[in-house]
Design an enzyme around this catalytic site. Structure first.
Site, short mmCIF file in Angstrom:
data_model
loop_
_atom_site.label_atom_id
_atom_site.label_comp_id
_atom_site.label_asym_id
_atom_site.label_seq_id
_atom_site.Cartn_x
_atom_site.Cartn_y
_atom_site.Cartn_z
N HIS A 23 -16.60 -37.76 -9.03
CA HIS A 23 -16.84 -39.25 -9.54
C HIS A 23 -18.22 -39.44 -9.99
CE1 HIS A 23 -13.10 -40.69 -7.97
NE2 HIS A 23 -13.32 -40.39 -6.63
N ASP A 32 -8.51 -44.04 -5.38
CA ASP A 32 -8.70 -43.59 -6.84
C ASP A 32 -7.33 -43.98 -7.59
OD1 ASP A 32 -11.20 -42.73 -6.24
OD2 ASP A 32 -10.53 -40.77 -5.83
N HIS A 62 -15.63 -34.15 -3.70
CA HIS A 62 -14.91 -35.21 -4.26
C HIS A 62 -15.69 -36.31 -4.77
CE1 HIS A 62 -10.98 -37.66 -3.99
NE2 HIS A 62 -12.06 -38.67 -4.10
N GLU A 63 -16.39 -36.73 -4.12
CA GLU A 63 -17.47 -38.08 -4.52
C GLU A 63 -18.26 -37.64 -5.60
OE1 GLU A 63 -16.94 -41.05 -3.60
OE2 GLU A 63 -15.34 -40.26 -2.11
#
Length: 379
Positions: free
Chosen positions: A81, A173, A77-78
């Site tokens: 980004h 987010d 997930h990170e």
């Protein structure tokens, strides 16, 4: 995802370095281990209930494996980004996994609302895609085995991470996406931050309301739900307050001009002993200059004090922030141009020069923020 203002507000911290992914260090915060132990303790009885033939140690092993899968999902997930940020030209300092999830520390704030929204959306998209793929495995595998249970729970976890992060409150987010939309509509990033902070209050109240309702209604696992929701509500409110406080420095102080916020400048040779440079500074900004007259750095006085405490004879250049084209401002730049530059660089101080390139002052980021708090933002 954490941007520059969050790190200035104190989101830093140590951790065990696991690896580097696309050049970005991945750290495991000490609080992650506490979270891992809690997950194993709470998940092991659930595994025994779903897999009646599994013993206590086998159930604990499955619980530990789920903890690793969950950490991997949060990391992906990170990295969503990070990859988008890097693609848009924004450097990423590091990724940290901690008790409540993960943080991507992006070195500069996105310069436009579109880029902020794009970076914010990348993480939930990755989580929802992972939920889709593991969901296919969930239905394809034979039910009631350990592998089936791990895949099913990983699917649910990714779905929860994706949906939770889409809630419209900072620092989630979804809150960043709300900020991006508000910023785009109003041309004011701080108004977007205010909208995201108000959204955080709504999200926190919703979490607490759902948890208290479950406790009063005698719902299964009500006390665990209450504890988790209270922790998440605190995380959302604390993160939103941190961003709101830091974001106030993004508005220009009422009635101020750039010259009002500058520190006087002193030029010293780059090879000057750091102890002497620190003593000579006396509250001024210090430009360190090579023998050929080229400015190579601005003395970072906190780093200089640390270095001088142990090695006062070391060259002052070792305790400086590098002077780059993006960290140089013209004296006649408008407040809007100055604020844009502060959003798009990570340096704590900028060199201000006149039309002929001669240093005429040093602008510290904190000077803008403190003046805005003192005199109020310019309308």
């Amino acid at each position: 995802m954490a941007t520059t203002e969050e790190r200035r507000a104190g989101s830093g911290g140590a951790g065990l370095r696991l690896c580097r992914v696309v050049g970005v260090p991945v750290l495991l915060s000490p609080s992650w281990w506490l979270g891992a132990v809690l997950i194993v303790l709470l998940y092991t009885p659930l595994v025994r209930g779903l897999l009646p033939h599994a013993g206590i140690w086998a159930s604990a092993f499955v619980a530990a494996a789920f903890t690793v899968f969950l950490a991997g999902s949060v990391l992906l997930h990170e990295l969503g980004h990070c990859l988008v940020a890097l693609r848009l030209g924004l450097p990423v300092r590091r990724v940290r996994l901690f008790l409540l999830g993960g943080i991507s520390e992006i070195a500069r704030s996105p310069p436009t609302a579109f880029r902020e929204g794009l970076i914010a959306a990348a993480g939930p998209v990755v989580s929802l895609v992972l939920a889709g793929f593991t969901g296919i495995g969930w239905f394809a595998l034979q039910p009631h085995g350990a592998v089936w249970l791990l895949v099913a729970q990983t699917c649910v976890a990714n779905l929860a991470v994706g949906v939770f992060n889409l809630l419209p409150g900072l620092p989630l987010d979804g809150g960043r996406m709300l900020r991006a939309v508000t910023w785009r509509l109003t041309a004011d990033r701080h108004r977007g931050t205010v909208a995201g902070a108000l959204g955080a209050v709504v999200v926190a109240l919703g979490l607490l309301g759902w948890a208290v309702g479950g406790a009063l209604g005698d719902a299964p696992g009500r006390w665990l739900r209450l504890a988790v929701c209270a922790l998440m509500a605190w995380f959302v409110l604390a993160g939103a307050y941190s961003e709101y406080t830091a974001g106030r420095g993004e508005r220009w102080p009422s009635g101020a001009v750039l010259a009002d916020l500058l520190r006087p400048v002193l030029q010293l040779p780059a090879e000057s002993p750091v102890g002497d440079a620190l003593s000579a500074a006396a509250g001024r900004g210090v430009v360190l200059v090579r023998a050929d007259g080229v400015a190579v750095g601005l003395l970072d006085q906190s780093r200089a004090a640390q270095l001088a405490a142990t090695s006062p004879g070391e060259p002052a250049e070792r305790a400086s922030e590098e002077v780059l084209p993006e960290t140089v401002l013209l004296r006649d730049e408008s407040p809007e141009q100055v604020l844009h530059r502060l959003r798009t660089v990570s340096a704590e101080q900028l060199l201000v020069v006149d039309s002929e390139g001669r240093p005429c002052g040093v602008l510290r980021r904190t000077a803008v923020r403190d003046a805005a708090r003192r005199y109020g933002p310019q309308s």
